[in-house]
Design a protein around this motif. Structure first.
Motif, PDB file in Angstrom:
ATOM      1  N   THR A  97      -2.481 -31.974  -2.271  1.00 54.80           N
ATOM      2  CA  THR A  97      -1.536 -32.307  -1.205  1.00 54.80           C
ATOM      3  C   THR A  97      -0.492 -31.194  -1.183  1.00 54.80           C
ATOM      4  OG1 THR A  97      -0.070 -33.644  -2.608  1.00 54.80           O
ATOM      5  CG2 THR A  97      -1.936 -34.757  -1.548  1.00 54.80           C
TER       6      THR A  97
ATOM      7  N   VAL B 132      -0.261 -36.788   8.636  1.00 54.80           N
ATOM      8  CA  VAL B 132      -1.117 -35.987   7.755  1.00 54.80           C
ATOM      9  C   VAL B 132      -2.114 -35.183   8.570  1.00 54.80           C
ATOM     10  CG1 VAL B 132      -2.826 -36.066   5.886  1.00 54.80           C
ATOM     11  CG2 VAL B 132      -0.928 -37.694   5.909  1.00 54.80           C
TER      12      VAL B 132
ATOM     13  N   THR C 169      -8.632 -37.337   0.439  1.00 54.16           N
ATOM     14  CA  THR C 169      -7.356 -36.781  -0.027  1.00 54.16           C
ATOM     15  C   THR C 169      -6.209 -37.295   0.825  1.00 54.16           C
ATOM     16  OG1 THR C 169      -8.458 -34.775  -0.816  1.00 54.16           O
ATOM     17  CG2 THR C 169      -6.078 -34.652  -0.510  1.00 54.16           C
ATOM     18  N   ALA C 170      -6.434 -37.372   2.137  1.00 58.54           N
ATOM     19  CA  ALA C 170      -5.414 -37.950   3.019  1.00 58.54           C
ATOM     20  C   ALA C 170      -5.120 -39.391   2.606  1.00 58.54           C
ATOM     21  CB  ALA C 170      -5.880 -37.895   4.466  1.00 58.54           C
TER      22      ALA C 170
ATOM     23  N   ASP D 237     -11.928 -34.188   2.051  1.00 53.44           N
ATOM     24  CA  ASP D 237     -10.719 -33.946   2.837  1.00 53.44           C
ATOM     25  C   ASP D 237     -10.059 -35.267   3.234  1.00 53.44           C
ATOM     26  OD1 ASP D 237     -10.718 -31.118   2.955  1.00 53.44           O
ATOM     27  OD2 ASP D 237     -12.155 -31.121   4.582  1.00 53.44           O
TER      28      ASP D 237
ATOM     29  N   LEU E 227      -3.125 -32.183   3.596  1.00 54.97           N
ATOM     30  CA  LEU E 227      -4.178 -32.179   2.581  1.00 54.97           C
ATOM     31  C   LEU E 227      -4.729 -30.761   2.554  1.00 54.97           C
ATOM     32  CD1 LEU E 227      -7.357 -32.169   3.946  1.00 54.97           C
ATOM     33  CD2 LEU E 227      -6.373 -34.256   4.920  1.00 54.97           C
TER      34      LEU E 227
END
Length: 398
Positions: free
Chosen positions: A367, A259, A163-164, A160, A281
């Motif tokens: 995303t 985000v 991904t950010a 997680d 995300l």
């Protein structure tokens, strides 16, 4: 909006069960006609409690995945897969008790943990009794590499947060601020961002606000004064709409990329008008992928009056893993472990791999943006992040 990242702590319970038979051997049948006896699979998940919506998504998709993986028969090589369900209500002690009972009754596999705290308690039990355990939506990184008997069907927190990080490109030297609640939930997310993005060279600072805060203006002002390249928000609660509205009104979205994790569909409206300004995300959502497994998941859920949501992938993949383990291992625990380690397959998200070294599930991440459609907010795919770009470091088995 990332309640699924809550990591509950507790003392692991290690229980040995004389009723399970010889460790590592199939426990589904006796000596006579054992090959025709059903395989026994126990599901221990949150049918009730605070994570019940997550558990419901997992179970609905599990049923569809089992149908898909067995070509509609519910069997492996002519042997029925018999599912026994128990509700842990998100309580680790109840989960251990339920898993204890199921193992004692001969379950070949235990699956389904919705809560991270539950997964961390059931995993040692699986090891002590040499029983295959496949955790579900529980996201704690601690499940990966915990022991050789423990697997997972979903993503983990590292993926997680990584991904950010992809939204910044090269994070080395970038300024990242975490806005989080001053609670165990918030601390877990702050630590995760420091552990993932900080290790890659980002300068990470944290702003903690009271979980029951009503006025978020001081915190928005502090965020703007820091001028971060990325603001990572970890917030869950009834005041979330107020928090997001204040960030928008104070111009935070005008000065930095904001985000957070996209939660289940029912929570999308909580972002308010700020929802269209946030970069999300996502682990999984309706419309995330387009492949045979996703189509089977989506159509199967629709037939049952359900729809794809955040934890649908975890349930579907758990069923795929169970069928693979039983098909290749025939209920023998060691053989089932061998069948899953290194296995690559197509899940609803796309290409998946169970890393042999620590049982991490290497998988695509996404995303997402939200678009207003009437009174609803609809997720729209941005980028599909390659599994290698968010792969967690290898964890040695304990």
């Amino acid at each position: 909006m990332t309640k699924r990242w809550i990591i509950l702590t507790g003392t692991a319970l290690s229980l040995s069960l004389a009723a399970c038979g010889t460790p590592g051997e199939a426990s589904g049948g006796g000596d006579d006609g054992g090959s025709e006896d059903p395989f026994q699979v126990g599901l221990v998940y949150s049918k009730s409690g605070p994570l019940a919506p997550y558990g419901a998504q997992y179970k609905a998709a599990f049923d569809v995945g089992l149908d898909y993986a067995t070509d509609g028969t519910g069997e492996v090589d002519g042997r029925e897969i018999e599912i026994s369900e128990k509700d842990d209500a998100g309580d680790p002690s109840k989960a251990v008790s339920a898993a204890t009972t199921l193992i004692g009754q001969g379950s070949d596999i235990i699956a389904g943990s919705t809560s991270s705290g539950v997964a961390l308690q059931v995993a040692p039990l699986a090891k002590d009794n040499e029983t295959l355990f496949i955790s579900g939506p529980a996201a704690t990184d601690g499940v990966t590499g915990l022991n050789e008997y423990t697997f997972r069907s979903g993503r983990q927190t590292y993926q997680d947060v990584a991904t950010a990080g992809t939204m910044l490109g090269d994070v080395d030297g970038k300024k990242v601020t975490v806005l989080a609640q001053d609670s165990a939930f918030g601390t877990a997310n702050i630590d995760a961002v420091k552990g993932v993005l900080g290790e890659k060279g980002a300068e990470v600072t944290a702003i903690e606000a009271p979980a029951a805060a009503k006025d978020f203006t001081p915190f928005a002002t502090k965020i703007k004064s820091q001028s971060p390249d990325l603001l990572f928000v970890a917030w869950a609660g009834e005041n979330a709409t107020s928090m997001w509205g204040t960030l928008s009104q104070q111009g935070v979205f005008d000065t930095t990329k904001v985000v957070t994790g996209l939660d289940i569909k029912a929570t999308h409206s909580l972002f308010g008008e700020a929802g269209t300004k946030i970069d999300f995300l996502s682990h999984f959502f309706k419309g995330a992928a387009d492949n045979e497994a996703y189509t089977a998941l989506s159509s199967g859920l629709e037939e049952n009056g359900e729809e794809v949501d955040l934890f649908s992938n975890d349930g579907f993949v758990a069923a795929q893993m169970i069928v693979q383990a039983l098909k290749e291992g025939e209920g023998d625990t060691n053989a089932m472990i061998d069948a899953l380690e290194g296995w690559t397959f197509e899940g609803p998200k796309g290409e998946m791999e169970i890393r042999a070294e620590d049982h991490a599930v290497l998988q695509p991440m996404f995303t997402v943006s939200l678009e207003k459609d009437g009174e609803e907010f609809v997720p729209v795919l941005g980028e599909t992040v390659d599994p290698a770009d968010v792969a967690p470091p290898v964890s040695e088995f304990e």
